[in-house]
Write a protein that holds these residues in place. Structure first.
Motif, PDB file in Angstrom:
ATOM      1  N   GLY A 186       0.791  -1.222   0.000  1.00 37.00           N
ATOM      2  CA  GLY A 186       0.000   0.000   0.000  1.00 37.00           C
ATOM      3  C   GLY A 186       0.821   1.270   0.000  1.00 37.00           C
ATOM      4  O   GLY A 186       0.272   2.366  -0.156  1.00 37.00           O
ATOM      5  N   GLU A 187       2.139   1.143   0.160  1.00 38.37           N
ATOM      6  CA  GLU A 187       3.027   2.309   0.177  1.00 38.37           C
ATOM      7  C   GLU A 187       3.592   2.546  -1.221  1.00 38.37           C
ATOM      8  O   GLU A 187       3.849   1.613  -1.970  1.00 38.37           O
ATOM      9  CB  GLU A 187       4.171   2.075   1.161  1.00 38.37           C
ATOM     10  CG  GLU A 187       4.987   3.300   1.487  1.00 38.37           C
ATOM     11  CD  GLU A 187       4.188   4.316   2.264  1.00 38.37           C
ATOM     12  OE1 GLU A 187       3.836   5.352   1.660  1.00 38.37           O
ATOM     13  OE2 GLU A 187       3.915   4.088   3.450  1.00 38.37           O
ATOM     14  N   THR A 188       3.776   3.816  -1.567  1.00 37.77           N
ATOM     15  CA  THR A 188       4.426   4.179  -2.823  1.00 37.77           C
ATOM     16  C   THR A 188       5.796   4.745  -2.511  1.00 37.77           C
ATOM     17  O   THR A 188       5.925   5.681  -1.729  1.00 37.77           O
ATOM     18  CB  THR A 188       3.600   5.215  -3.600  1.00 37.77           C
ATOM     19  OG1 THR A 188       2.329   4.647  -3.933  1.00 37.77           O
ATOM     20  CG2 THR A 188       4.305   5.609  -4.894  1.00 37.77           C
ATOM     21  N   ARG A 225       9.039  -6.038  -0.689  1.00 35.46           N
ATOM     22  CA  ARG A 225       8.272  -5.861   0.542  1.00 35.46           C
ATOM     23  C   ARG A 225       6.871  -5.319   0.287  1.00 35.46           C
ATOM     24  O   ARG A 225       6.168  -4.959   1.228  1.00 35.46           O
ATOM     25  CB  ARG A 225       9.052  -4.952   1.496  1.00 35.46           C
ATOM     26  CG  ARG A 225      10.292  -5.644   2.038  1.00 35.46           C
ATOM     27  CD  ARG A 225      11.250  -4.725   2.763  1.00 35.46           C
ATOM     28  NE  ARG A 225      10.738  -4.182   4.002  1.00 35.46           N
ATOM     29  CZ  ARG A 225      11.480  -3.649   4.955  1.00 35.46           C
ATOM     30  NH1 ARG A 225      12.809  -3.617   4.807  1.00 35.46           N
ATOM     31  NH2 ARG A 225      10.949  -3.161   6.052  1.00 35.46           N
ATOM     32  N   GLY A 226       6.473  -5.267  -0.976  1.00 35.94           N
ATOM     33  CA  GLY A 226       5.085  -4.960  -1.293  1.00 35.94           C
ATOM     34  C   GLY A 226       4.797  -3.564  -1.764  1.00 35.94           C
ATOM     35  O   GLY A 226       3.643  -3.237  -2.073  1.00 35.94           O
ATOM     36  N   ALA A 227       5.790  -2.694  -1.830  1.00 38.59           N
ATOM     37  CA  ALA A 227       5.557  -1.308  -2.232  1.00 38.59           C
ATOM     38  C   ALA A 227       5.362  -1.198  -3.737  1.00 38.59           C
ATOM     39  O   ALA A 227       5.858  -2.017  -4.518  1.00 38.59           O
ATOM     40  CB  ALA A 227       6.725  -0.426  -1.802  1.00 38.59           C
ATOM     41  N   ARG A 228       4.665  -0.164  -4.120  1.00 40.57           N
ATOM     42  CA  ARG A 228       4.626   0.256  -5.526  1.00 40.57           C
ATOM     43  C   ARG A 228       5.824   1.174  -5.709  1.00 40.57           C
ATOM     44  O   ARG A 228       5.940   2.193  -5.035  1.00 40.57           O
ATOM     45  CB  ARG A 228       3.328   0.991  -5.842  1.00 40.57           C
ATOM     46  CG  ARG A 228       3.242   1.505  -7.273  1.00 40.57           C
ATOM     47  CD  ARG A 228       1.948   2.291  -7.497  1.00 40.57           C
ATOM     48  NE  ARG A 228       1.875   2.819  -8.847  1.00 40.57           N
ATOM     49  CZ  ARG A 228       2.382   3.986  -9.234  1.00 40.57           C
ATOM     50  NH1 ARG A 228       2.994   4.749  -8.339  1.00 40.57           N
ATOM     51  NH2 ARG A 228       2.284   4.391 -10.477  1.00 40.57           N
ATOM     52  N   VAL A 229       6.715   0.826  -6.628  1.00 42.39           N
ATOM     53  CA  VAL A 229       8.003   1.505  -6.713  1.00 42.39           C
ATOM     54  C   VAL A 229       8.197   2.151  -8.080  1.00 42.39           C
ATOM     55  O   VAL A 229       7.985   1.514  -9.116  1.00 42.39           O
ATOM     56  CB  VAL A 229       9.169   0.517  -6.458  1.00 42.39           C
ATOM     57  CG1 VAL A 229      10.509   1.253  -6.503  1.00 42.39           C
ATOM     58  CG2 VAL A 229       8.993  -0.173  -5.108  1.00 42.39           C
ATOM     59  N   THR A 230       8.597   3.417  -8.055  1.00 44.98           N
ATOM     60  CA  THR A 230       9.032   4.113  -9.254  1.00 44.98           C
ATOM     61  C   THR A 230      10.506   4.420  -9.111  1.00 44.98           C
ATOM     62  O   THR A 230      10.938   4.997  -8.108  1.00 44.98           O
ATOM     63  CB  THR A 230       8.243   5.422  -9.465  1.00 44.98           C
ATOM     64  OG1 THR A 230       6.852   5.125  -9.632  1.00 44.98           O
ATOM     65  CG2 THR A 230       8.735   6.149 -10.717  1.00 44.98           C
ATOM     66  N   LEU A 231      11.277   4.026 -10.107  1.00 38.87           N
ATOM     67  CA  LEU A 231      12.720   4.240 -10.105  1.00 38.87           C
ATOM     68  C   LEU A 231      13.071   5.198 -11.233  1.00 38.87           C
ATOM     69  O   LEU A 231      12.904   4.883 -12.404  1.00 38.87           O
ATOM     70  CB  LEU A 231      13.446   2.901 -10.300  1.00 38.87           C
ATOM     71  CG  LEU A 231      14.970   2.941 -10.465  1.00 38.87           C
ATOM     72  CD1 LEU A 231      15.636   3.531  -9.233  1.00 38.87           C
ATOM     73  CD2 LEU A 231      15.501   1.541 -10.755  1.00 38.87           C
ATOM     74  N   VAL A 232      13.544   6.386 -10.850  1.00 32.87           N
ATOM     75  CA  VAL A 232      14.001   7.371 -11.834  1.00 32.87           C
ATOM     76  C   VAL A 232      15.517   7.236 -11.908  1.00 32.87           C
ATOM     77  O   VAL A 232      16.217   7.520 -10.932  1.00 32.87           O
ATOM     78  CB  VAL A 232      13.591   8.796 -11.438  1.00 32.87           C
ATOM     79  CG1 VAL A 232      14.098   9.806 -12.476  1.00 32.87           C
ATOM     80  CG2 VAL A 232      12.067   8.896 -11.299  1.00 32.87           C
ATOM     81  N   SER A 233      15.998   6.803 -13.064  1.00 32.36           N
ATOM     82  CA  SER A 233      17.405   6.422 -13.158  1.00 32.36           C
ATOM     83  C   SER A 233      18.137   7.197 -14.234  1.00 32.36           C
ATOM     84  O   SER A 233      17.675   7.312 -15.365  1.00 32.36           O
ATOM     85  CB  SER A 233      17.510   4.921 -13.459  1.00 32.36           C
ATOM     86  OG  SER A 233      18.851   4.550 -13.682  1.00 32.36           O
ATOM     87  N   GLY A 234      19.322   7.679 -13.846  1.00 25.95           N
ATOM     88  CA  GLY A 234      20.263   8.168 -14.828  1.00 25.95           C
ATOM     89  C   GLY A 234      20.879   6.992 -15.566  1.00 25.95           C
ATOM     90  O   GLY A 234      20.540   5.835 -15.314  1.00 25.95           O
ATOM     91  N   PRO A 235      21.818   7.245 -16.482  1.00 20.44           N
ATOM     92  CA  PRO A 235      22.394   6.170 -17.297  1.00 20.44           C
ATOM     93  C   PRO A 235      23.168   5.153 -16.453  1.00 20.44           C
ATOM     94  O   PRO A 235      24.088   5.514 -15.724  1.00 20.44           O
ATOM     95  CB  PRO A 235      23.329   6.920 -18.255  1.00 20.44           C
ATOM     96  CG  PRO A 235      22.841   8.340 -18.256  1.00 20.44           C
ATOM     97  CD  PRO A 235      22.321   8.580 -16.881  1.00 20.44           C
ATOM     98  N   GLY A 265       2.599  11.689  -4.994  1.00 17.73           N
ATOM     99  CA  GLY A 265       2.003  10.386  -4.711  1.00 17.73           C
ATOM    100  C   GLY A 265       2.894   9.457  -3.924  1.00 17.73           C
ATOM    101  O   GLY A 265       2.502   8.315  -3.638  1.00 17.73           O
ATOM    102  N   ALA A 266       4.088   9.887  -3.559  1.00 22.48           N
ATOM    103  CA  ALA A 266       5.044   9.016  -2.869  1.00 22.48           C
ATOM    104  C   ALA A 266       5.033   9.263  -1.372  1.00 22.48           C
ATOM    105  O   ALA A 266       5.122  10.410  -0.930  1.00 22.48           O
ATOM    106  CB  ALA A 266       6.448   9.226  -3.424  1.00 22.48           C
ATOM    107  N   GLY A 267       4.946   8.186  -0.602  1.00 27.87           N
ATOM    108  CA  GLY A 267       5.024   8.308   0.850  1.00 27.87           C
ATOM    109  C   GLY A 267       6.439   8.304   1.360  1.00 27.87           C
ATOM    110  O   GLY A 267       6.725   8.827   2.440  1.00 27.87           O
TER     111      GLY A 267
END
Length: 404
Positions: A186-188, A225-235, A265-267
């Motif tokens: 349930g965590e972002t 661990r169940g989170a919704r994850v967004t990864l903003v990545s450089g090269p 939207g991120a906790g």
């Protein structure tokens, strides 16, 4: 990762059965105790001796061979297993379990176990798309069984479509998730990772030594661990963690444009990227050529301070920053903690060769906004990711009033 866990790998008859050997190896490398159950058809594709050699345990093939059960301690596999993984899983075995049929050792243990069960289907595309098979999978999913979707590609039978067994590493990740407490469900979580590149001309740029490994480890651990994850990545050259939304960027400006709209939207936000502080004031449209004189000066201007902007945003999120230092670690880290309005900063000494850049281990000091300090011993970056997630989750509970 799996020390003390008991994993049962069921192998069904199919050409993809040989890939189960690699899956078993991944479980063993993570220190799980592995037991293999093979259907009679599976032994036509790969020998039980292969799995016995890999696991160090007897391979179970016959329903009524009680000697094998005595050799593992008189305890049934159904009771002792922490997880069942069926790879490859045939339409036949899935259909039998869905129909409540238990006529061999594998289906019997599956019917008897209370452990989570993960099916990795592998079959002809027409079988996979058959309404009868789809009904069986849906029925099992409704009863709490888990599935990892097959891969689309060229099949051994000559057809092309969905039906290939997923890569063993992907099956392992799904299995690992089932064995991981879902305390971030349930965590972002928003994570930044890697360097940025500030272009001088079409072929040259300014960058830094960040490999992105720390940020990628945090993203992977949070997803497990169940989170919704967004990864903003450089090269980077790193594989994308399974189940993570990846946003690729190049420059600091591009990273800012990707991060700020997603912050609301991120906790929990981990700002692990090494963002360049400066960029060339002017980017040359053509490659700069060597001349008689040296190129003695490139004018630079400040990049936006993404971390400071995040620290000024309202809301109850947890913001974690990172400080890669070469001297006066505590003074520099605590100054950044205060200036950026962070909840926690992770500081490390990058002059050491065994921690920090381009290696899989790290040793850090944590400084908290409330004045606390915590020194963490040298460990793998994945293990460190778990420690950092623990701290961030505790801070989030404090902010939301849900701390125990």
């Amino acid at each position: 990762m799996l020390a003390g866990k008991e994993v049962v790998v069921g192998v069904c008859g199919g050409i993809a059965a040989y890939k189960a050997a690699e899956l078993v190896r991944l479980f063993r490398r993570s220190r799980a105790e592995v037991h293999v159950v093979m259907t009679r058809s599976a032994t036509e594709f790969i020998t039980p001796l292969t799995f016995q050699t890999l696991t160090g345990n007897p391979v179970h093939t016959e329903l009524f061979n009680l000697i094998q059960e005595r050799e593992i301690g008189h305890i049934s596999l159904a009771d002792r297993a922490d997880l069942f993984v069926i790879a490859p899983a045939t339409a036949n075995v899935i259909g039998k379990v869905a129909g409540g049929i238990a006529d061999d050792l594998l289906t019997t243990t599956l019917m008897a176990t209370r452990a989570p069960v993960l099916f990795a289907p592998a079959m002809n595309v027409n079988m996979y798309e058959n309404p009868l098979y789809r009904r069986n999978q849906q029925l099992l999913a409704q009863h709490g069984y888990h599935f990892i979707a097959p891969v689309v590609g060229e099949l051994a039978c000559g057809w092309e479509g969905a039906g290939k067994l997923p890569d063993p590493a992907d099956i392992f990740e799904e299995a690992l998730k089932l064995l991981t407490p879902q305390d971030l469900a349930g965590e972002t979580v928003l994570v930044t990772a890697g360097p940025t590149r500030e272009e001088i001309d079409p072929v040259r740029y300014i960058t830094n030594r960040s490999s992105g490994k720390m940020g990628y480890a945090i993203a992977r651990a949070a997803r497990l661990r169940g989170a919704r994850v967004t990864l903003v990545s450089g090269p980077t050259c790193l594989p994308v963690p399974r189940g993570v939304e990846l946003v690729r960027v190049g420059s600091a400006v591009e990273m800012r444009e990707a991060v700020l709209p997603r912050a609301d939207g991120a906790g929990i936000i981990f700002k692990a990227a090494a963002v360049a502080d400066y960029r060339p004031t002017v980017r040359a449209s053509q490659k700069l050529k060597k001349g008689k004189d040296d190129l003695s000066r490139i004018e630079l201007e400040r990049n936006p301070d993404i971390l400071a902007e995040l620290g000024r945003l309202p809301g109850g999120r947890v913001l974690v920053g990172f400080a890669a230092e070469t001297d006066e670690l505590e003074a520099n880290a605590t100054a950044k903690l205060s200036a950026k309005n962070l909840d926690l900063i992770v500081a490390n000494d990058v002059t050491r060769e065994d921690v920090g850049f381009d290696v899989d281990t790290n040793e850090v000091r944590l400084f908290f906004a409330d004045g606390r300090r915590l020194d963490l011993a040298k460990m793998s970056k994945f293990e460190l990711a778990g420690e950092l997630l623990d701290q961030a989750l505790a801070l989030k509970k404090q902010k939301t009033g849900t701390a125990q």
